[in-house]
Design an enzyme around this catalytic site. Structure first.
Site, PDB file in Angstrom:
ATOM      1  N   CYS A 172       3.384   8.283 -13.227  1.00 19.54           N
ATOM      2  CA  CYS A 172       4.394   9.132 -13.853  1.00 19.54           C
ATOM      3  C   CYS A 172       5.197   9.898 -12.817  1.00 19.54           C
ATOM      4  CB  CYS A 172       3.709  10.099 -14.826  1.00 19.54           C
ATOM      5  SG  CYS A 172       4.845  11.268 -15.580  1.00 19.54           S
ATOM      6  N   CYS A 207       5.894  13.560 -13.680  1.00 17.40           N
ATOM      7  CA  CYS A 207       4.722  14.429 -13.512  1.00 17.40           C
ATOM      8  C   CYS A 207       4.450  14.693 -12.032  1.00 17.40           C
ATOM      9  CB  CYS A 207       3.463  13.778 -14.096  1.00 17.40           C
ATOM     10  SG  CYS A 207       3.711  13.054 -15.709  1.00 17.40           S
ATOM     11  N   ASP A 208       4.510  13.671 -11.220  1.00 18.43           N
ATOM     12  CA  ASP A 208       3.964  13.778  -9.863  1.00 18.43           C
ATOM     13  C   ASP A 208       4.989  13.686  -8.742  1.00 18.43           C
ATOM     14  OD1 ASP A 208       1.440  14.025 -10.966  1.00 18.43           O
ATOM     15  OD2 ASP A 208       1.131  11.863 -11.015  1.00 18.43           O
TER      16      ASP A 208
END
Ligand code: NAP
Length: 314
Positions: free
Chosen positions: A134, A137-138
């Site tokens: 992701c 997200c990261d």
């Protein structure tokens, strides 16, 4: 009527637990089947910095434990078992696990989706340590770093163009010589000076002991291996929504996601879908949680319809 729950929730990611919190606080005495592998995708995530309410990064499993405990504290009954069969054509609906059968006046499906994996032991060992599924997200943790994205579909192109704003370079590694992604997303990626493409290439090993240090790729036409140095690897080869047990009962799209109208309503009145099992666009913990809330409010509304009240009082 005995042995009938007002609401059964299937799934224990952010969508399921949030549905549990809202249903319990509405007095619906929800029963939530967690699955034997409970907690969803965040159980394989390390630092989470984009879930509101936590000033500092929280570890994915810690966040899920907080959600579990909150849902339980307000009155959700949690059952750590897999739902293996449902009958949504009879009413009250039938929910089966290997050890019990339960009937329900409404069902919230929050069974999530699994990111596809390359299937390498080194990929799983370094998951959350440089391997991610992701970018939103990261990606933030990899500012100025060298990254690669595996895959040739829409998700891979979106991940690559998102990451290129943060990383020093992004290499798209694809197993064929042509992308599957839509023209518009391909065009955007090809025009990005920070993105380069390695075609006909399969990742055969993720390199690094404690964190990702590179990948070994093998040219699928020549068999030649090459090691490239990297700080992070984003695997974007698609998702498999967990909808097999609903096939033939709930309407699914061509990729297996549950089709909803008005946000959470499936084709069967009283059955609602929330989170990644129906959402392939946002796929965030916070959007899944919001979906769980909506499904709970919709289930509550459904149960207040006159014919449901009669059943509840019978
Ligand atoms: P996808 O279209 O199934 O593409 C998966 C990609 O990963 C393909 O290029 C595939 O290679 C590759 N792949 C699959 N298994 C692999 C493996 N084991 N090793 C290496 N490569 C592998 O998945 P997606 O990109 O997640 O898209 C899913 C659906 O959502 C699609 O319908 C897509 O259009 C839609 N979507 C739309 C948008 C948008 O419109 N903005 C954004 C994201 C997703 P091959 O090409 O060789 O099969």
């Amino acid at each position: 009527m005995d042995n009938v729950s007002k609401v059964v929730i299937i799934g224990s990611g952010p969508a399921g637990y949030t549905a549990g919190v809202y249903c319990a606080r509405a007095g619906l005495e929800p029963v939530l089947y967690m699955g034997t592998k409970y907690g969803g995708q965040l159980m394989l995530t390390s630092d989470v910095e984009n879930y509101p309410g936590f000033k500092d990064a929280i570890q994915g499993p810690d966040l899920m434990e907080q959600m579990r405990a909150q849902a339980e504290r307000v009155g959700t009954t949690l059952i750590q078992d897999d739902v293996t069969e449902v009958d949504l054509r009879t009413y009250p609906f039938v929910i089966k696990t290997p050890s019990e059968e339960r009937r329900a006046l409404s069902v919230i499906v929050a069974s999530g989706a699994n990111p596809r994996r390359l299937g390498l032991p080194s990929e799983m060992r370094l998951m959350g340590r440089g391997v991610s599924n992701c970018a939103v997200c990261d990606g933030f943790f990899f500012r100025g770093k060298k990254l690669a994205v595996v895959g040739g579909g829409d998700t891979a192109m979106e991940e690559a163009t998102y990451l290129s704003k943060l990383a020093s370079s992004v290499t798209v590694i694809h197993r064929r010589d042509a992308l599957r992604a839509s023209n518009i997303l391909q065009k955007e990626a090809f025009a990005d000076p920070k993105i380069r493409f390695l075609f006909d290439s399969a990742v055969t090993e993720v390199l690094g002991e404690k964190k990702v240090e590179g990948v070994r790729i093998t040219n699928v036409k020549t068999g030649d291996p090459t090691d490239i140095q990297l700080d992070g690897l984003f695997v974007a080869i698609g998702y498999d929504p967990n909808t097999e047990i609903f096939r033939g009962q709930l309407d699914l799209d061509k990729n297996g996601y549950i089709i909803v109208k008005n946000e959470t309503e499936t084709n069967i009145p009283g059955v609602f879908a929330a989170g990644d099992v129906r959402d392939f666009r946002y796929r965030q913990a916070v959007t899944a949680a919001a979906d769980g809330c909506k499904a709970a409010l919709d289930a509550d509304r459904f149960l207040k319809e006159p014919h449901q009240l009669n059943l509840l009082q019978a």
